[in-house]
Design a protein around this motif. Structure first.
Motif, PDB file in Angstrom:
ATOM      1  N   HIS A 102     -17.897   2.929  11.535  1.00 20.59           N
ATOM      2  CA  HIS A 102     -18.104   4.375  11.669  1.00 20.59           C
ATOM      3  C   HIS A 102     -17.669   5.117  10.399  1.00 20.59           C
ATOM      4  O   HIS A 102     -17.315   6.289  10.452  1.00 20.59           O
ATOM      5  N   ASP A 103     -17.696   4.424   9.279  1.00 24.10           N
ATOM      6  CA  ASP A 103     -17.390   5.026   7.976  1.00 24.10           C
ATOM      7  C   ASP A 103     -15.961   5.540   7.891  1.00 24.10           C
ATOM      8  O   ASP A 103     -15.688   6.611   7.316  1.00 24.10           O
ATOM      9  N   VAL A 104     -15.046   4.778   8.461  1.00 22.18           N
ATOM     10  CA  VAL A 104     -13.619   5.054   8.359  1.00 22.18           C
ATOM     11  C   VAL A 104     -12.940   3.840   7.743  1.00 22.18           C
ATOM     12  O   VAL A 104     -13.256   2.699   8.101  1.00 22.18           O
ATOM     13  N   ILE A 105     -12.042   4.065   6.805  1.00 22.24           N
ATOM     14  CA  ILE A 105     -11.228   2.977   6.262  1.00 22.24           C
ATOM     15  C   ILE A 105     -10.021   2.831   7.189  1.00 22.24           C
ATOM     16  O   ILE A 105      -9.238   3.770   7.336  1.00 22.24           O
ATOM     17  N   LEU A 106      -9.894   1.681   7.835  1.00 19.21           N
ATOM     18  CA  LEU A 106      -8.801   1.498   8.782  1.00 19.21           C
ATOM     19  C   LEU A 106      -7.710   0.615   8.187  1.00 19.21           C
ATOM     20  O   LEU A 106      -7.975  -0.480   7.690  1.00 19.21           O
ATOM     21  N   VAL A 107      -6.483   1.116   8.242  1.00 16.94           N
ATOM     22  CA  VAL A 107      -5.306   0.393   7.741  1.00 16.94           C
ATOM     23  C   VAL A 107      -4.472  -0.036   8.944  1.00 16.94           C
ATOM     24  O   VAL A 107      -4.163   0.780   9.813  1.00 16.94           O
ATOM     25  N   MET A 108      -4.119  -1.322   9.004  1.00 20.52           N
ATOM     26  CA  MET A 108      -3.402  -1.846  10.157  1.00 20.52           C
ATOM     27  C   MET A 108      -2.138  -2.592   9.705  1.00 20.52           C
ATOM     28  O   MET A 108      -2.199  -3.743   9.285  1.00 20.52           O
ATOM     29  N   PRO A 109      -0.979  -1.932   9.771  1.00 18.25           N
ATOM     30  CA  PRO A 109       0.254  -2.583   9.348  1.00 18.25           C
ATOM     31  C   PRO A 109       0.883  -3.436  10.447  1.00 18.25           C
ATOM     32  O   PRO A 109       0.827  -3.086  11.631  1.00 18.25           O
ATOM     33  N   ASP A 110       1.469  -4.548  10.057  1.00 20.03           N
ATOM     34  CA  ASP A 110       2.400  -5.267  10.910  1.00 20.03           C
ATOM     35  C   ASP A 110       3.783  -4.674  10.688  1.00 20.03           C
ATOM     36  O   ASP A 110       4.014  -3.967   9.698  1.00 20.03           O
ATOM     37  N   TYR A 111       4.721  -4.964  11.578  1.00 17.35           N
ATOM     38  CA  TYR A 111       6.086  -4.457  11.424  1.00 17.35           C
ATOM     39  C   TYR A 111       7.036  -5.387  12.165  1.00 17.35           C
ATOM     40  O   TYR A 111       6.630  -6.140  13.052  1.00 17.35           O
ATOM     41  N   THR A 112       8.299  -5.352  11.794  1.00 16.20           N
ATOM     42  CA  THR A 112       9.306  -6.197  12.418  1.00 16.20           C
ATOM     43  C   THR A 112       9.645  -5.670  13.809  1.00 16.20           C
ATOM     44  O   THR A 112       9.878  -4.480  13.982  1.00 16.20           O
ATOM     45  N   LYS A 113       9.656  -6.564  14.776  1.00 15.30           N
ATOM     46  CA  LYS A 113       9.918  -6.153  16.158  1.00 15.30           C
ATOM     47  C   LYS A 113      11.367  -6.413  16.566  1.00 15.30           C
ATOM     48  O   LYS A 113      12.103  -7.149  15.918  1.00 15.30           O
ATOM     49  N   SER A 114      11.747  -5.787  17.683  1.00 10.89           N
ATOM     50  CA  SER A 114      13.038  -6.020  18.308  1.00 10.89           C
ATOM     51  C   SER A 114      13.048  -7.446  18.894  1.00 10.89           C
ATOM     52  O   SER A 114      12.004  -7.932  19.327  1.00 10.89           O
ATOM     53  N   PRO A 115      14.166  -8.169  18.887  1.00  6.56           N
ATOM     54  CA  PRO A 115      15.527  -7.705  18.569  1.00  6.56           C
ATOM     55  C   PRO A 115      15.915  -7.808  17.090  1.00  6.56           C
ATOM     56  O   PRO A 115      17.040  -7.473  16.738  1.00  6.56           O
ATOM     57  N   LYS A 116      14.989  -8.260  16.223  1.00  3.73           N
ATOM     58  CA  LYS A 116      15.324  -8.354  14.806  1.00  3.73           C
ATOM     59  C   LYS A 116      15.445  -6.977  14.168  1.00  3.73           C
ATOM     60  O   LYS A 116      16.103  -6.822  13.140  1.00  3.73           O
TER      61      LYS A 116
END
Length: 275
Positions: free
Chosen positions: A84-98
């Motif tokens: 749909h002509d959108v640049i999509l950025v998808m970050p990972d991230y550190t989860k709990s309990p870390k």
């Protein structure tokens, strides 16, 4: 229509979606700031054939109760928005309990800053950045933008799209439901009420809050429905034209719908961005 034909049709549509979109994998947005090895990375989805003009950018933060999930699960979400002509950025991230909520939010804030500085190289417009998320991801995205302690410039994010957001007012919720080791909630939120308020986007609503679009499932968890309704009521002091958009869906279905390229939620969200 037979089930076999319907199945083949779905597979064909998903295949065509994949072919028209390019995925940039595992781009470093954090190291060396984070001690985790390897550090979380992000993916970018864009049309394989670049447009003549820079495209609006949507940062998608997935959920998982702050202690689970991975970006690879949501590849089709990225590809559908890119179509749909959108640049999509998808970050990972550190989860709990870390990590606790603050660590996670710092990482999402860094992904926003990274996007502002780098997205033009991928065809995205650094002056048209939006953020969305489902459940815990909606909380982290909103908090990173709205709480000034994360130092995201107020002009960076033009709009926030909440999809069945959890945790909008963790202070009120945890006062009534004290955190325990279940679901890693002590690790996520700590046992200190002052942290619960700092973790709650509700307490940072003000005149600088970016324009919002808010979806909530009528079959979702009662705590999520109540939290969103309370959030919208306060938001209306500054954005009186924003109303809750109810969908007759359960919590998980609110994000699963984005896996299908013909879902009109995607059209609505893109139109919100392009207005």
């Amino acid at each position: 229509m037979s089930f076999k034909f319907f199945f083949i049709l779905i597979i064909s549509m998903l295949f065509l979606t994949s072919c028209s979109v390019k995925k940039y994998k595992n781009l470093d947005y954090l190291a060396p700031q984070v001690k985790e090895a390897p550090a979380p990375t992000l993916n970018i989805f864009a049309k394989r054939k670049k447009a003549n003009t820079l495209q609006p950018v949507l940062i998608f933060v997935y959920g998982g109760n702050w202690n689970s999930g991975k970006k690879e699960t949501y590849n089709y979400v990225g590809r559908n928005f890119a179509r749909h002509d959108v640049i999509l950025v998808m970050p990972d991230y550190t989860k709990s309990p870390k990590a606790n909520y603050e660590d996670m939010t710092k990482q999402i804030a860094q992904s926003i800053k990274w996007t502002k500085e780098n997205i033009e190289a991928y065809g995205g417009d650094p002056n048209q950045i939006f953020i969305t998320g489902h459940s815990a991801g909606a909380h982290l995205g909103a908090l990173a933008v709205m709480n000034p302690s994360y130092q995201v410039d107020i002009n960076t994010v033009k709009g926030i799209l909440l999809n069945d957001a959890a945790g909008l007012d963790m202070y009120s919720y945890l006062l009534e439901n004290q955190p325990t080791a279940q679901d890693d909630y002590i690790a996520t939120w700590t046992e200190h009420p002052e942290n619960w308020k700092a973790a709650s986007p509700y307490y940072f609503i003000d005149k600088d809050t970016p324009k919002m679009k808010i979806y909530t499932g009528t079959k979702s968890y009662r705590s999520i429905i109540n939290g969103n309704e309370r959030f919208v009521k306060k938001l209306n002091e500054y954005q009186p034209d924003v109303s809750m958009e109810y969908l007759e869906k359960k919590h998980a279905a609110m994000v699963v719908q984005l896996f299908f390229p013909w879902n009109k939620r995607i059209d609505e969200m893109v139109q919100f961005m392009k207005k």
